[in-house]
Design a protein around this motif. Structure first.
Motif, PDB file in Angstrom:
ATOM      1  N   ASP A 505       0.863  -1.180   0.000  1.00 62.82           N
ATOM      2  CA  ASP A 505       0.000   0.000   0.000  1.00 62.82           C
ATOM      3  C   ASP A 505       0.899   1.229   0.000  1.00 62.82           C
ATOM      4  OD1 ASP A 505      -1.901   2.038   0.582  1.00 62.82           O
ATOM      5  OD2 ASP A 505      -3.168   0.578   1.619  1.00 62.82           O
ATOM      6  N   SER A 507       0.788   5.514  -0.513  1.00 66.36           N
ATOM      7  CA  SER A 507      -0.030   6.717  -0.671  1.00 66.36           C
ATOM      8  C   SER A 507       0.821   7.950  -0.387  1.00 66.36           C
ATOM      9  CB  SER A 507      -1.244   6.692   0.255  1.00 66.36           C
ATOM     10  OG  SER A 507      -0.851   6.685   1.614  1.00 66.36           O
ATOM     11  N   TYR A 538      -3.975  13.866  -3.409  1.00 66.32           N
ATOM     12  CA  TYR A 538      -3.827  12.552  -2.779  1.00 66.32           C
ATOM     13  C   TYR A 538      -3.746  11.495  -3.868  1.00 66.32           C
ATOM     14  CZ  TYR A 538      -5.281   8.446   0.023  1.00 66.32           C
ATOM     15  OH  TYR A 538      -5.376   7.222   0.635  1.00 66.32           O
ATOM     16  N   ARG A 540      -2.824   7.101  -4.409  1.00 63.52           N
ATOM     17  CA  ARG A 540      -2.663   5.852  -3.664  1.00 63.52           C
ATOM     18  C   ARG A 540      -2.662   4.680  -4.630  1.00 63.52           C
ATOM     19  NH1 ARG A 540      -6.908   3.380   0.830  1.00 63.52           N
ATOM     20  NH2 ARG A 540      -5.561   1.671   1.583  1.00 63.52           N
TER      21      ARG A 540
END
Length: 889
Positions: A505, A507, A538, A540
């Motif tokens: 993950d 971001s 943002y 991700r």
């Protein structure tokens, strides 16, 4: 040399006498103080939990009938350096226009504490003289004296004060005409016997103005810096056990702060967190900045007027310690179980006449993890390094213009993300992941299987500039901030030794915020006007990588979810005002209009590894441009029953922005709103030795946002409405000069209205109507209770504090199943602290979770692997900290 100074407004004069005299203008009734203490003690010992509400009403009635006995509440602004106690008391006299009795011989050899901020007279003296061996005494007519501890408990002294003749009182009054103040204190033979212990009243900025917490018509908990240190409160998990209405948990890099059952969703906070007025846009970033704090303010209930978006549940304000105009600092080292070593260093002082700096550094090295990895040769989890640093500069640019600049940076690395099996339903997942039922797993707390590399790497930076203009008739404040947060972690998503799925993950969040606040305050009217702007970018990417065929595919697969763009723009304008209709009645009102816009693009793809990745389907490729507007209001009325007690009623609204879910291809979900009604009571009893607050509240929670995992898909929706009813009680009380009792309780009744959903872990139930089920993270009963004892020991002061926190059953998913919940539990924390008389050395021995309670703080249901996964609160940890303070004036 022995002397007397009496201070008049605008002038002072020096006289020489045997005692120094400073007079408190307020009156005090020792009988009332004793009555308050006895009433509270009996109420606590004899009444059981269901009778707490009735007990609160009794105290309210008692304080209403006795308010005339307790009106020593004059408040002054103090700024006194750490220095010789006699010089500090001189400064106290000048700044408070008071008269006080003390001896040069007993005070000139002592070193006072620094005193900065707004305090009542008695509270100011207590802070100034804490840990000096000097005590505050008061005569039968309110005369304040400072004496050495050895002068206390003299019955003859009491009799001489109480039994004074009319002639004696008249002569004292005549003397006051020449020396200053109202009525004079006695000489040393007339020192009172009873030492005064008061609960320090904290001035907060939760309503944008600086106000005593007792004067705000809202539920607010404030934890001062000294209390944070004494109790070892370092992060949000610790704060959870100091505020019963606040719940906190984290899993897979996400953090959830909830207050009264309302929390975060899709990594968007439901409880706003700010640091020195700077709003933290992501819930994870808010956990990396808790260093060198002056206080923490927890405002409960929706804050849609002064704080706006994403504050449905409330606000947590972290206020850092400001630079000082004198040199001070400390170094602190610690060692605890799991080979955890900590270091903290702070320096503060002037650079020039106009500029001061404060530098703070905190480092934690978690040598051994407290989650055992059962895979041979693999490292344990919950270990690594966490480092936070801050530099803060304040400068007087002009006589009416001040600047406050902050740069902070925090880093975290190591396997610090928990993920453990909680329940085993793998049989129903065999069709999706063949063979998974045969893999070894652990259902024990603090154990997991992680054969894939598990790690995290997080970096957070904040740069902010606050400007304050004193305009003569008001104040204009500008807060400008840049924030960057880089969050990366890898995780074994199946938590078996079979290595089915690994998750990575990544971001990155970059945000710019600007707030302007114009405010003014007078005896009759105070108001606030403001504007707030947020611009955030943002991105991700979440990557699921399997090692074997699954979900009906003929080969190992890769799922790639890429949020290429998620730009948010938010603009709001707000106004808030308070009208003092009379000396005892106030009305408040506020309004805020918010406009949110998102521009989002994401792509979801599925690859087969045969053996190189081959794209087989693009499940989503879409862009969204969406706007929302919302206007929220606040109304409140407050009435003073006495100088120290008041009641209030309020109506407030909250608003949480809508958004887009990364793992699906559906339409955006809409904002959620809260309408809240609250009535409350606040009191300072026994001349400040006891504080009590109580509140009843009711929420209408509309269009709440929820996600449910079904197979490999996450469906996001606005589920409907919910209701929250609750009662809160908080108190602190000095039972004697040595014993302090504090605590709080929250009772909640939460339930969903009509709400249809499907549980992937219980497919046989089909679509369920969840009406009547409790909200997530909303235990019916939350209690915290702390008791502290202090005494002189080893050329200093020794204090021992025990804090107990109880939570009844809490549900983490909306389906109401016992497997989705944590049963009731209690956590006990113990702290033993010692401070030397000269204030140079400190030591703290602590035991967190002393009884080694095993309790869940978060839980996820994952149908694809057939289980519930979650994270536990930390196990027992015993450790020691030693602090060396330094400073010159």
């Amino acid at each position: 040399m022995i002397g007397v100074i009496s201070h008049f407004r605008g002038s002072s004069r020096m006289l020489f006498h045997h005692w120094w005299k400073i007079q408190a203008r307020s009156s005090y009734n020792p009988a009332g103080d004793i009555a308050a203490g006895e009433t509270f003690n009996i109420g606590w010992v004899r009444r059981t939990l269901p009778k707490w509400i009735a007990f609160t009403l009794v105290l309210c009635s008692w304080s209403c009938l006795n308010f005339a006995q307790d009106n020593s509440n004059d408040t002054f602004e103090f700024d006194i350096l750490q220095q010789r106690a006699d010089l500090a008391l001189i400064a106290f006299a000048e700044q408070a226009n008071q008269t006080l009795l003390f001896s040069f011989d007993e005070t000139s050899t002592k070193t006072s504490n620094k005193l900065h901020g707004q305090y009542e007279v008695v509270e100011a003296l207590r802070v100034l003289l804490a840990d000096t061996g000097l005590s505050i005494s008061m005569g039968g007519e309110g005369q304040l004296s400072v004496v050495h501890d050895t002068h206390l408990n003299s019955g003859n002294n009491v009799n001489k004060i109480i039994g004074r003749s009319v002639v004696s009182r008249l002569s004292s009054a005549v003397g006051a005409l020449f020396i200053g103040g109202g009525a004079l204190a006695e000489d040393v033979d007339g020192v009172a016997s009873s030492q005064i212990n008061v609960i320090e009243e904290i001035v907060v900025t939760a309503m944008k103005h600086s106000q005593s917490i007792q004067e705000i018509p809202a539920s607010i908990t404030a934890i001062g810096g000294q209390d944070l240190e004494d109790r070892g409160i370092r992060d949000m998990h610790d704060i959870k056990f100091a505020t019963p209405s606040l719940q906190y948990g984290s899993v897979l890099g996400g953090h959830n702060i909830s207050i009264r059952g309302i929390g975060s969703f899709n990594r968007q906070p439901g409880v706003a967190v700010s640091v020195d007025g700077v709003y933290q846009t992501k819930d994870t970033a808010a956990q990396m900045y808790q260093l060198d704090l002056e206080r923490i303010e927890i405002a409960r209930g929706p804050q849609g007027t002064l704080y706006g978006r994403n504050s449905n549940g409330g606000v947590v304000n972290m206020i850092t310690v400001a630079p000082t105009r004198y040199h001070e600092g400390y170094m602190r080292v610690g060692y605890a179980e799991f080979d955890e070593m900590t270091f903290q260093g702070v320096y503060s002082g002037p650079i020039s006449d106009r500029v001061a700096v404060r530098i703070a550094l905190d480092h934690k090295d978690m040598g051994d993890g407290w989650i055992e990895n059962k895979v041979p040769g693999s490292e344990d989890l919950m270990q690594g390094d966490v480092t936070n640093g801050r530099i803060r500069l304040i400068a007087d640019l002009l006589e009416n213009l001040a600047a406050d600049f902050t740069y902070s940076r925090g880093t975290s690395d190591g396997p610090q993300d928990q993920y453990e099996w909680i329940t085993d339903n793998r049989a129903q997942a065999e069709a999706l992941n063949p063979g998974i039922s045969a893999e070894p797993i652990s259902l024990e707390a603090f154990e997991t299987y992680s054969d894939f590399p598990t790690s995290s790497d997080r970096e957070y930076e904040l740069t902010s500039l606050t400007l304050n203009w004193e305009l003569g008739w008001g104040e204009l404040k500008s807060i400008t901030a840049l924030q960057d947060f880089d969050d990366r972690f890898d995780n074994d998503r199946d938590a078996t030794s079979g290595g089915y799925v690994q998750t990575s993950d990544r971001s990155l969040t970059e945000s710019f915020t600007q707030e302007f606040v114009l405010l003014d305050e007078s005896d009759k009217f105070s108001w606030t006007l403001g504007a707030y702007y947020l611009e955030e970018e943002y991105t991700r990417n979440v990557h699921f990588d399997s090692t074997r065929p699954a979900v009906g595919l003929p080969a190992p697969y890769i799922l790639d979810f890429s949020l290429n763009r998620y730009d948010t723009t938010s603009l709001s304008f707000f106004a808030d005002a308070t009208w003092n209709v009379t000396d005892s009645f106030r009305l408040s009102a506020g309004v805020r209009h918010t406009s949110d816009e998102i521009d989002e693009s994401h792509v979801n793809q599925v690859f087969l590894q045969i053996p190189d990745p081959v794209l087989i389907v693009e499940s989503c490729n879409k862009s969204v441009d969406e706007e929302w507007d919302e206007t929220t209001y606040r109304l409140a009325a407050q009435y003073d029953l006495s100088d120290r007690t008041n009641i209030y009623g309020s109506y407030s609204q909250g608003y949480k922005a809508g958004g887009v879910a990364l793992f699906e291809c559906s339409a955006p979900y809409d904002p959620e709103t809260v309408d809240a009604f609250e009535i409350g009571y606040k009191a300072r009893l026994g001349a400040g030795s006891t504080t009590l607050t109580a509140a009843l509240f009711s929420y209408d929670y509309s269009d709440f946002q929820v996600a449910q995992v079904i197979g490999l898909a996450s469906v996001t929706r606005n589920a409907g409405d919910a209701e929250v009813l609750g009662f809160e009680l908080e108190f602190s009380s000095y039972l004697t000069d040595r014993w302090l009792l504090s605590g709080g309780m929250t009772l909640l009744d939460t339930q969903y209205d009509d709400f249809i959903n499907f549980d992937g872990l219980n497919p046989a139930a089909g679509f369920q109507n969840l009406k009547g089920n409790a909200l997530n993270d909303a235990p019916e009963t939350s209690i915290n209770l702390g008791v502290q004892y202090s005494m002189p020991a080893f050329a200093g002061e020794l204090s021992v504090r025990v804090d107990t926190a109880y939570r009844s059953r809490v549900y983490f998913r909306e389906f109401g199943a016992r497997d989705d919940s944590q049963s009731g539990y209690a956590v006990i924390n113990v702290n033993a602290g010692w401070k030397s008389n000269d204030g140079v050395w400190e030591a703290r021995l602590f035991a967190k979770n002393a009884t080694e309670e095993e309790y869940l703080v978060s839980l996820l249901g994952v149908a694809s692997t057939g289980g519930r996964f979650g994270a536990y609160g930390p196990p027992r940890q015993v450790g020691l900290e030693i602090t060396r303070r330094f400073g010159t004036n």
